[in-house]
Design an enzyme around this catalytic site. Structure first.
Site, PDB file in Angstrom:
ATOM      1  N   ASP A  16      -1.910  -8.327   5.341  1.00 20.05           N
ATOM      2  CA  ASP A  16      -1.268  -7.644   3.967  1.00 20.05           C
ATOM      3  C   ASP A  16      -3.044  -8.216   3.282  1.00 20.05           C
ATOM      4  O   ASP A  16      -3.193  -9.539   3.225  1.00 20.05           O
ATOM      5  CB  ASP A  16      -0.124  -8.012   3.856  1.00 20.05           C
ATOM      6  N   ARG A  29      -8.115   1.927  -2.743  1.00 22.42           N
ATOM      7  CA  ARG A  29      -7.025   1.083  -1.730  1.00 22.42           C
ATOM      8  C   ARG A  29      -8.022   1.576  -0.445  1.00 22.42           C
ATOM      9  O   ARG A  29      -7.999   0.710   0.151  1.00 22.42           O
ATOM     10  CB  ARG A  29      -5.562   0.967  -1.711  1.00 22.42           C
ATOM     11  N   HIS A  33      -8.425  -1.070   3.200  1.00 20.25           N
ATOM     12  CA  HIS A  33      -8.620  -0.158   4.184  1.00 20.25           C
ATOM     13  C   HIS A  33      -9.536  -0.795   5.586  1.00 20.25           C
ATOM     14  O   HIS A  33      -9.889  -1.098   6.061  1.00 20.25           O
ATOM     15  CB  HIS A  33      -7.653   0.307   5.068  1.00 20.25           C
ATOM     16  N   GLU A  63       7.912   1.428   6.918  1.00 21.17           N
ATOM     17  CA  GLU A  63       7.733   2.194   6.147  1.00 21.17           C
ATOM     18  C   GLU A  63       6.885   2.578   5.336  1.00 21.17           C
ATOM     19  O   GLU A  63       6.485   2.447   3.849  1.00 21.17           O
ATOM     20  CB  GLU A  63       8.417   0.494   5.057  1.00 21.17           C
ATOM     21  N   TRP A  65       5.127   5.305   5.594  1.00 24.48           N
ATOM     22  CA  TRP A  65       5.358   6.332   5.298  1.00 24.48           C
ATOM     23  C   TRP A  65       5.584   6.428   3.876  1.00 24.48           C
ATOM     24  O   TRP A  65       5.291   7.727   3.384  1.00 24.48           O
ATOM     25  CB  TRP A  65       6.040   7.193   5.860  1.00 24.48           C
ATOM     26  N   LEU A 127      -8.126 -10.497  26.204  1.00 22.50           N
ATOM     27  CA  LEU A 127      -7.000 -10.793  25.382  1.00 22.50           C
ATOM     28  C   LEU A 127      -6.792  -9.557  25.611  1.00 22.50           C
ATOM     29  O   LEU A 127      -7.515  -8.359  26.354  1.00 22.50           O
ATOM     30  CB  LEU A 127      -8.062 -10.821  24.271  1.00 22.50           C
TER      31      LEU A 127
HETATM   32  C1  IPE Z   1       3.346  -5.400   5.944  1.00 25.62           C
HETATM   33  O1  IPE Z   1       2.495  -4.972   4.900  1.00 25.62           O
HETATM   34  C2  IPE Z   1       3.172  -3.646   7.044  1.00 25.62           C
HETATM   35  C3  IPE Z   1       1.343  -4.182   7.665  1.00 25.62           C
HETATM   36  C4  IPE Z   1       0.456  -4.827   6.802  1.00 25.62           C
HETATM   37  C5  IPE Z   1       0.621  -2.973   7.784  1.00 25.62           C
HETATM   38  P1  IPE Z   1       3.519  -4.219   3.288  1.00 25.62           P
HETATM   39  O2  IPE Z   1       2.958  -4.354   2.439  1.00 25.62           O
HETATM   40  O3  IPE Z   1       3.491  -2.496   3.597  1.00 25.62           O
HETATM   41  O4  IPE Z   1       4.752  -4.924   3.226  1.00 25.62           O
HETATM   42  P2  IPE Z   1       5.526  -4.672   2.223  1.00 25.62           P
HETATM   43  O5  IPE Z   1       6.014  -3.502   1.391  1.00 25.62           O
HETATM   44  O6  IPE Z   1       4.971  -5.471   0.853  1.00 25.62           O
HETATM   45  O7  IPE Z   1       6.652  -5.407   1.777  1.00 25.62           O
HETATM   46  C1  IPE Z   2      -1.841  -3.801   4.143  1.00 23.42           C
HETATM   47  O1  IPE Z   2      -2.450  -3.728   2.828  1.00 23.42           O
HETATM   48  C2  IPE Z   2      -2.397  -2.792   5.130  1.00 23.42           C
HETATM   49  C3  IPE Z   2      -1.450  -1.714   5.416  1.00 23.42           C
HETATM   50  C4  IPE Z   2       0.029  -1.741   5.124  1.00 23.42           C
HETATM   51  C5  IPE Z   2      -1.402  -0.681   5.953  1.00 23.42           C
HETATM   52  P1  IPE Z   2      -1.958  -3.045   2.493  1.00 23.42           P
HETATM   53  O2  IPE Z   2      -2.710  -2.081   1.492  1.00 23.42           O
HETATM   54  O3  IPE Z   2      -0.210  -3.699   1.901  1.00 23.42           O
HETATM   55  O4  IPE Z   2      -2.184  -4.549   0.774  1.00 23.42           O
HETATM   56  P2  IPE Z   2      -2.278  -4.774  -0.731  1.00 23.42           P
HETATM   57  O5  IPE Z   2      -0.492  -5.445   0.143  1.00 23.42           O
HETATM   58  O6  IPE Z   2      -1.656  -3.553  -1.574  1.00 23.42           O
HETATM   59  O7  IPE Z   2      -3.390  -5.798  -1.359  1.00 23.42           O
HETATM   60 MG    MG Z   3       0.755  -5.101   1.177  1.00 20.96          MG
END
Ligand code: IPE
Ligand code: IPE
Ligand code: MG
Length: 244
Positions: A16, A29, A33, A63, A65, A127
């Protein structure tokens, strides 16, 4: 580096913080990624070098999506590109790739890419890299129960475990979440029952080998009791032969 005997067999990571990493740099953003893919490559190599046998990462949740359509479609495109680009490197590093999640709602391009990558790397054994994509812990439990019901098999812990999407690996020993959030966000709800939890304030693109070593060192300091008392655990440890 932690001695190989103490390294967690299975590490799971909620990767995250990509979006915040990008926003801090006034980048879109998706740039975060993309950096996240680089960070994952580095983490896979570091885990293999340290003797971790299974790495399970959360790449796209059920979620996710709900994010803006543009970000969702960029993430799908990134997935398709990353798979084809990374497979030769995974091959060279002896990594077997497995996708874990609901596949039918993915586009054909992504689904075929995933299947090809799995087939190409299936023989590797250094792995196992489980990439949780379109995954949710609740989906996993529901699909496992559904499978058992369809087969007329009793719904109990053992049968459910063997019908889960991660039945091919033991439960994670260490579950790391980066990005300074203290929640599971529907990741591995069943399998994390006894995982040691570790939360890092580093954003995922910044989570490097040093950060991984700090997390593993913290894991080594923990006493895993699995419901027993500390005295019981110490007694067993005292009778264990010393590992050279
Ligand atoms: C969790 O991160 C999902 C992934 C890292 C793929 P999110 O950023 O989607 O989680 P929430 O919405 O903050 O809980
Ligand atoms: C996690 O990073 C990756 C996915 C959920 C795909 P985020 O995109 O949730 O990054 P933040 O939480 O908005 O910084
Ligand atoms: Mg996030």
């Amino acid at each position: 580096m932690t001695p190989a005997a103490q390294v967690p067999h299975h590490i799971a990571i909620v990767m995250d913080g990509n979006g915040r990493w990008a926003s801090k740099r006034f980048l879109p953003r998706i740039a975060g990624h993309k950096k996240g893919v680089d960070s994952l490559r580095r983490c896979v190599r570091a885990c293999a070098q340290r003797g971790v046998r299974v790495l399970t990462v959360f790449a796209f949740s059920s979620e996710n999506w709900n994010r803006p359509a543009e970000e969702v479609s960029s993430l799908m495109d990134l997935m398709a590109v990353a798979i084809s680009r990374e497979v030769p490197k995974l091959q060279a590093d002896g990594v077997s790739l497995r996708f874990v999640g609901e596949r039918t709602s993915l586009s054909e391009v992504v689904r075929e890419g995933l299947e090809k990558a799995e087939a190409a790397t299936a023989g590797n054994s250094k792995l196992i890299l489980n990439v949780c994509f379109n995954y949710g812990g609740r989906w996993d439990m529901a699909q496992a129960a559904g499978k058992l019901a369809a087969r007329g098999v009793p719904i109990n812990e053992e049968n459910l475990s063997s019908a889960m999407a991660l039945a091919h690996v033991p439960d994670p020993d260490l579950l790391i979440r980066t990005g300074d959030e203290l929640r599971l966000s529907n990741f591995l709800l069943w399998q994390a029952a006894y995982s040691e939890l570790y939360f890092s304030d580093k954003l995922w693109p910044e989570f490097d080998e040093k950060a991984l070593d700090i997390a593993i060192a913290e894991f080594v300091r923990r006493e895993r009791r699995f419901g027993k008392t500390s005295a019981q655990i110490s007694a067993v440890a005292a009778h264990e032969p010393l590992v050279a």
